[in-house]
Design a protein around this motif. Sequence first.
Motif: not given
Length: 329
Positions: A205-232
């Motif tokens: 149990s830990y505090r994570s930024p809300k998805k509605e905020t800019l930080r929350g959206q960045v922390e959700e999108i950046v890992p996805i892009m990072g994994r996509l680049i890693f696989v490629t």
Amino acid sequence: MAVDPIDESVQKGVLTQRLMANHKWENINLQSISTKAADLCQGLVYNALGTYYGNVAAYRSPQPALGGILIPGKDVCAVAVFIWILSMTSEIRRICEVGLAIIRLDNAKKGQVQADVDVGEDVFMIKRKGVINKVVVCVVVLIPRMFIAIILLIYGAIYLANTLAVTDMILNACALEIVKDIDEYLFEAIMSHRVRELIEGTRFSYRSPKKETLRGQVEEIVPIMGRLIFVTVVFGIAWAGPLTNFETQVDDFNSWVCEHDLNFAWINHPVIGLPFFTSLDPNLRNNSIPTDAEELRCFYKAHTLMLETRSGFNENSLSESSIANTTLA
């Protein structure tokens, strides 16, 4: 299967067998008047080398897949390598998520682990961890697990890329999956039922930024892009490295076994011990058979030319007045 199944020693051994045995007059097929080398390349030799070359031919030739689509062997291996990369990327992702969750936990005052019971989900929620406890878990558990995952990713991709037969590829893929999940099998086999339920029912149990905020959206999108680049990137390295190298080795193996002249046979002369050659080319079988005198002339002319060459005469400088062209005319 070995990591490098078609190395230089294997190719040289196959070439030696082709020249010393498969073209030998004693081993020709008397029914078809063809060499063993030619029969091997037509799939008519049933031994270890014939089976191996059958796999080589199947790898180089497009294989039928679903819908009748023909897929080369390299592409079949590429699919297996890509699936393995996705599997290991999921493993690396789980390690990173656990490590990030541990780091984000609040620090316990006394360096202990503090957990509460979530009645709604019926699980233990770890809310605080001591700094020393976090460091120990990362150093002892997560970093070695990450190292093992990366090693498995690299060598597993090479292992699958260097697979020649489809049946071996299935076995290799199953073996790699077992190795990847060996920790889960050990946990299931050794731990008691109570310990397994306790660990499976524990969450962070830990505090994570809300998805509605800019930080929350960045922390959700950046890992996805990072994994996509890693696989490629990893798949691109596997395609340009092990897959392409193994394809080149297979082509070289095929060249050493089944290219150049397959329709000649040889036998050692009983007196001088040098090999004498004859052609078994079907296109030349209808030509007139040389007489005994012509064959004898050819033999003595070759003998004389060898003596002239050994004496220091250049082959290109031998004129029409040489011994071989005058005294035997």
